[in-house]
Structures are given as structure tokens and as C-alpha cells.
Design a protein around this motif. Structure first.
Motif, PDB file in Angstrom:
ATOM      1  N   HIS A  23      17.562  38.277  44.103  1.00 19.16           N
ATOM      2  CA  HIS A  23      16.219  38.747  44.455  1.00 19.16           C
ATOM      3  C   HIS A  23      15.972  38.594  45.958  1.00 19.16           C
ATOM      4  CE1 HIS A  23      11.866  39.285  44.256  1.00 19.16           C
ATOM      5  NE2 HIS A  23      11.776  38.189  44.968  1.00 19.16           N
ATOM      6  N   ARG A  24      16.301  37.422  46.487  1.00 20.29           N
ATOM      7  CA  ARG A  24      16.092  37.168  47.918  1.00 20.29           C
ATOM      8  C   ARG A  24      16.921  38.127  48.760  1.00 20.29           C
ATOM      9  NH1 ARG A  24      19.367  34.624  50.827  1.00 20.29           N
ATOM     10  NH2 ARG A  24      20.208  33.346  49.148  1.00 20.29           N
ATOM     11  N   ASN A  27      15.377  41.811  48.333  1.00 18.86           N
ATOM     12  CA  ASN A  27      13.984  42.096  48.661  1.00 18.86           C
ATOM     13  C   ASN A  27      13.498  41.581  50.005  1.00 18.86           C
ATOM     14  OD1 ASN A  27      13.427  43.485  46.237  1.00 18.86           O
ATOM     15  ND2 ASN A  27      13.367  41.536  45.171  1.00 18.86           N
ATOM     16  N   THR A  35       4.274  37.423  52.165  1.00 15.08           N
ATOM     17  CA  THR A  35       4.564  37.321  50.735  1.00 15.08           C
ATOM     18  C   THR A  35       3.401  37.881  49.933  1.00 15.08           C
ATOM     19  OG1 THR A  35       5.789  35.315  51.223  1.00 15.08           O
ATOM     20  CG2 THR A  35       5.260  35.723  48.923  1.00 15.08           C
ATOM     21  N   SER A  36       3.704  38.718  48.965  1.00 13.10           N
ATOM     22  CA  SER A  36       2.652  39.305  48.137  1.00 13.10           C
ATOM     23  C   SER A  36       2.146  38.291  47.130  1.00 13.10           C
ATOM     24  CB  SER A  36       3.182  40.539  47.407  1.00 13.10           C
ATOM     25  OG  SER A  36       4.088  40.144  46.393  1.00 13.10           O
ATOM     26  N   GLU A  39       4.503  38.073  44.183  1.00 14.66           N
ATOM     27  CA  GLU A  39       5.671  37.233  44.444  1.00 14.66           C
ATOM     28  C   GLU A  39       5.301  35.753  44.338  1.00 14.66           C
ATOM     29  OE1 GLU A  39       9.737  36.667  46.257  1.00 14.66           O
ATOM     30  OE2 GLU A  39       8.772  38.322  45.254  1.00 14.66           O
ATOM     31  N   LEU A  43       6.890  33.102  41.734  1.00 13.73           N
ATOM     32  CA  LEU A  43       7.501  31.853  42.192  1.00 13.73           C
ATOM     33  C   LEU A  43       6.814  30.645  41.554  1.00 13.73           C
ATOM     34  CD1 LEU A  43       8.046  32.673  45.964  1.00 13.73           C
ATOM     35  CD2 LEU A  43       9.827  32.255  44.245  1.00 13.73           C
TER      36      LEU A  43
END
Length: 150
Positions: A23-24, A27, A35-36, A39, A43
Motif C-alpha cells: 500500500h505504501r 500510494n 493524509t486523507s 487513510e 490506519l
């Protein structure tokens, strides 16, 4: 009785780690600069799951090997502290539709922003209840998470 899981049990933790790394890598290089909220919510959910896993391990292990249990409890406390910061970051992030930042006290009121955003606060408060049962306030605010036996 063996204190380790059987060799036939499936260990999914390495897959979760690989998924986060993937993912990291996919994205973050091309993603937005901030950061949205989605997200941060994802997390937070991940850290709460890690907290619950460490909690289960700490409870079982401490009965057999107290020193190992101390380390697992310390790790559990640090994970909760990280989840608490993610919760705060979520509420500090602007709303996607309006760009406004909600008041921190709104989470305490129970319905800070309505569904689906409410799920983050529900998850956080549910886990906070468990944290209060398993951890003292002194442990949560100490620069060191407590006694670790050798």
C-alpha cells in the motif's frame, strides 16, 4: 503443554505486513501531499486490531513467562498511544466536502460527524474502554511503559 501455536496454524501477520508495505509503495509516492481522513481511519482500524492481538498475547503469555508478558504489555500500551494520536489526527484533518475542521469535543458528544465517520469514534471509544480496564493512567502517560523484568 507447548506454549507456541501448532505448526498447522496459519500465520496471517506477515501478509498484513506485506499488504501495508505494498500500500505504501503504491500510494504514497504519487498520492496527495496530506493524509486523507479515509487513510487515517484505515490506519486507526489497523492499529486497533494490532492492539487487540497484542492484548490477547500479553494476557496469555504473562501467565507463563512474566518477563515476556511485560514486554508485550509495554508494546500494547505504545500501540494504543499511536492509535490515540491517529484518532486526534483524523479530527484535525479537514472534512473532504467542506474543508472545515471539527471541534475535538465533538467526538465526546457521540455524533461528531454522523455516519460513516462515526465508526472511527465508536471503534476508538470501544477500545478506550478496554484500555482503561487493562492499563493505568500512569502507564499511559509515563515516558516509559513500566516495569520490564529480565
Amino acid at each position: 503443554m507447548s506454549r507456541t501455536a501448532s505448526s498447522t496454524a496459519q500465520d496471517f501477520v506477515p501478509f498484513a505486513t506485506a499488504a501495508l508495505d505494498f500500500h505504501r509503495a503504491l500510494n504514497l509516492p504519487v498520492g496527495p501531499l496530506v493524509t486523507s481522513r479515509a487513510e487515517l481511519d484505515a490506519l486507526h482500524a489497523h492499529l486497533v486490531s494490532v492492539y487487540e492481538l497484542l492484548d490477547a498475547h500479553a494476557l496469555r503469555t504473562a501467565q507463563l513467562i512474566p518477563a515476556e508478558g511485560d514486554h508485550l504489555r509495554a508494546a500494547r500500551t505504545r500501540i494504543w498511544q499511536a492509535a490515540d494520536h491517529l484518532h486526534a489526527a483524523y479530527h484535525a484533518a479537514p472534512r473532504p466536502d467542506s474543508g472545515e475542521v471539527p471541534e475535538p469535543e465533538a467526538c465526546q458528544a457521540g455524533l461528531p460527524e454522523g455516519a460513516p465517520e462515526l465508526t472511527l469514534c465508536q471503534r476508538h471509544q470501544r477500545t478506550a474502554h478496554l484500555v482503561r480496564r487493562r492499563t493505568t493512567p500512569a502507564d499511559l502517560h509515563a515516558p516509559f511503559t513500566g516495569l520490564v523484568r529480565r
